[in-house]
Write an enzyme that holds these catalytic residues in place. Structure first.
Site, PDB file in Angstrom:
ATOM      1  N   TYR A 144     -19.498  -4.571  17.271  1.00 14.92           N
ATOM      2  CA  TYR A 144     -19.999  -3.311  17.813  1.00 14.92           C
ATOM      3  C   TYR A 144     -19.570  -3.216  19.262  1.00 14.92           C
ATOM      4  O   TYR A 144     -19.726  -4.176  20.026  1.00 14.92           O
ATOM      5  CB  TYR A 144     -21.526  -3.271  17.716  1.00 14.92           C
ATOM      6  CG  TYR A 144     -22.161  -2.045  18.340  1.00 14.92           C
ATOM      7  CD1 TYR A 144     -22.907  -2.144  19.515  1.00 14.92           C
ATOM      8  CD2 TYR A 144     -22.017  -0.782  17.756  1.00 14.92           C
ATOM      9  CE1 TYR A 144     -23.511  -1.033  20.079  1.00 14.92           C
ATOM     10  CE2 TYR A 144     -22.613   0.343  18.318  1.00 14.92           C
ATOM     11  CZ  TYR A 144     -23.356   0.213  19.477  1.00 14.92           C
ATOM     12  OH  TYR A 144     -23.955   1.327  20.041  1.00 14.92           O
ATOM     13  N   ASP A 239     -14.362  -7.836  24.393  1.00 17.30           N
ATOM     14  CA  ASP A 239     -15.598  -7.120  24.696  1.00 17.30           C
ATOM     15  C   ASP A 239     -16.682  -8.181  24.972  1.00 17.30           C
ATOM     16  O   ASP A 239     -17.264  -8.739  24.045  1.00 17.30           O
ATOM     17  CB  ASP A 239     -16.000  -6.212  23.530  1.00 17.30           C
ATOM     18  CG  ASP A 239     -17.311  -5.499  23.815  1.00 17.30           C
ATOM     19  OD1 ASP A 239     -17.720  -4.665  22.982  1.00 17.30           O
ATOM     20  OD2 ASP A 239     -17.933  -5.790  24.853  1.00 17.30           O
ATOM     21  N   LYS A 267     -24.740  -5.335  30.277  1.00 14.55           N
ATOM     22  CA  LYS A 267     -25.953  -6.139  30.094  1.00 14.55           C
ATOM     23  C   LYS A 267     -26.277  -7.001  31.319  1.00 14.55           C
ATOM     24  O   LYS A 267     -26.732  -6.490  32.332  1.00 14.55           O
ATOM     25  CB  LYS A 267     -25.835  -6.967  28.817  1.00 14.55           C
ATOM     26  CG  LYS A 267     -25.799  -6.070  27.549  1.00 14.55           C
ATOM     27  CD  LYS A 267     -25.747  -6.875  26.290  1.00 14.55           C
ATOM     28  CE  LYS A 267     -25.469  -6.030  25.071  1.00 14.55           C
ATOM     29  NZ  LYS A 267     -26.626  -5.259  24.599  1.00 14.55           N
TER      30      LYS A 267
END
Ligand code: KE4
Length: 430
Positions: A144, A239, A267
């Site tokens: 994702y 990623d 994050k």
């Protein structure tokens, strides 16, 4: 445990917010029932609005590796707040954060700050296409990369949880140049490159997948993908929105000693405030506006509050270096969870690296999305609710990563293992 206040607030929220949540990952869609509403957090603990206390293994889906409310982070935020929340002009702190990330992440020579992981990956694939002049982007099922139109194809995280492999509203043209392969299958990668090498702009992947549950790269997989990219003149994008500063201070690329061309971050980089970034080789990054022709912009990119929070978080991680203890405590926890599942006779797999892990309700090792999708999600749901009722706040999906923070104490790890032993024994009794 009473959830009265949460239920009331959830009903109220559903009247004005789709599903009562601002992200489907929080919707408890994969486990049934209603989400609890959180009132406050401190260290390793969350407190819901009914006054229930939980040991937090979500950490806001990754940012809170230090735990909630680290003193240095709070102090930096308070100081930044008094200087002003946003100017729409460059600030020294943005340069300091960029310099710190460049010193930490081996492959990054230049970096652009944005506001989320999604913005980071969206910008990185646009840059890859602009730099190479090619269109095809390769991703892997179960990975994702945020809700980017062209990457929302067999995506992980809530897209898997909710059984929505590809979202409505994404026109076929947006995904016509997206090819989705099976993670850890180098033959599929080689076969695709043998047929379409000159069309491929980039391969984007989570070097350690967190969004189908934690799945580690098979030995040689990352190196093999990089070699195919090199041969074809395509770019390799890691990623690291989740793994960045999580599995090592320099991310998965430090741990696996492999340098991608571009890296996306988020994050932990924002320490809990909205922050993302993409960076990499200077010759590629110099294609980004205003230096180069690839356009990307953002009103609040690098805003003073998120930058201050991120700087304080990364400085604390650099200076306190909790990684060895985090690895040891997380491994102790996952060993305890596996032992509890074993004792209960429940088929299980455990995947762990650094302070991220997943307990799969699965009888086979989970090395890709096909196998992850065969997990016993009903068994997971019973585990999730049993643990919640025992004060353990886990990700509300089998297809997510759990996170341990530097604020978790050895005693709390023991409590969690004991709770799991209880719950799994209860499940095995039917
Ligand atoms: P955000 O746009 O949510 O900041 O980042 C998207 C993203 C990109 N890349 C990776 C590897 C990610 O894990 C994410 C976001 N992760 C999910 C949970 N696994 C965020 C939770 C949510 O969507 O609410």
């Amino acid at each position: 445990m009473s959830y009265t206040a949460s239920h009331e607030q959830f009903a109220r929220a559903c009247r004005v917010i789709p599903g009562g949540v601002n992200s489907p990952a929080r919707a408890f869609g994969g486990v049934g029932g209603n989400p609890v509403f959180i009132g406050r957090a401190e260290g390793s603990a969350l407190y819901d609005i009914d006054g229930n206390r939980y040991i937090d293994y979500v950490g806001s889906w990754g940012p809170h590796i230090l735990g909630h409310g680290h003193p240095a982070v709070l102090a930096a935020l308070e100081a930044a707040l008094r200087r002003g929340t946003s100017f729409g002009a460059p600030t020294v702190a943005e340069t300091e954060l960029a310099e710190l990330v460049i010193s930490a992440v081996p492959s990054i020579e230049k970096i652009r700050l944005v506001n989320s992981g999604t913005e980071a990956t969206m910008s990185a694939i646009r840059l890859a296409r602009g730099f190479t002049g090619r269109n095809v982007i390769v991703k892997f099922a179960g990975c994702y990369h945020g809700h980017v139109d062209s990457l929302l194809v067999q995506a992980g995280s809530a897209a898997t949880t909710l059984g929505v492999p590809s979202s409505p509203g994404v026109p076929p043209g947006c995904t016509a140049d997206t090819v989705c392969l099976e993670f850890n299958d180098l033959n599929q990668v080689a076969d695709l490159f043998s047929r379409r090498a000159t069309e491929i702009a980039a391969v984007i992947l989570e070097p350690v997948v967190g969004n189908m549950g934690v799945v580690l790269p098979a030995p040689g997989f990352l190196e093999g993908v990089k070699a195919e990219c090199r041969k074809a003149g395509a770019l390799l994008i890691f990623d690291e929105v989740m793994t960045g500063f999580r599995v090592a201070f320099g991310g998965a690329q430090e741990r696996f000693r492999i340098r991608p061309d571009l890296t996306t971050l988020g994050k932990i980089l924002g320490g809990g405030l909205p922050m993302g970034a993409y960076g990499g080789r200077a010759d590629i990054m110099n294609s980004v506006s205003p230096v180069g022709p690839v356009y990307q912009a953002g009103t609040l990119s690098g805003n003073p509050l998120a930058t201050a929070c991120g700087l304080a978080t990364l400085r604390a991680l650099r200076d306190e270096s909790p990684y060895l203890r985090l690895e040891q405590e997380t491994r102790r926890l996952t060993t305890g969870l596996a032992g509890a599942a074993q004792a209960a006779g429940i088929p299980h797999q455990v995947a762990q690296i650094g302070s991220m892990f997943t307990l799969f309700f699965n009888s086979v090792p989970v090395v890709n999305y096909t196998q992850a999708a065969r997990s016993d999600t009903r068994g997971f749901s019973r585990y999730f609710w049993g643990m919640l009722k025992r004060g353990q706040y886990l990700p509300c999906s089998q297809f997510e990563a759990n996170f341990v923070s530097a604020a978790h104490t050895p005693k709390e790890i023991d409590v969690t293992i004991a709770a799991a032993r209880d719950v799994l024994a209860e499940i095995s009794r039917g």
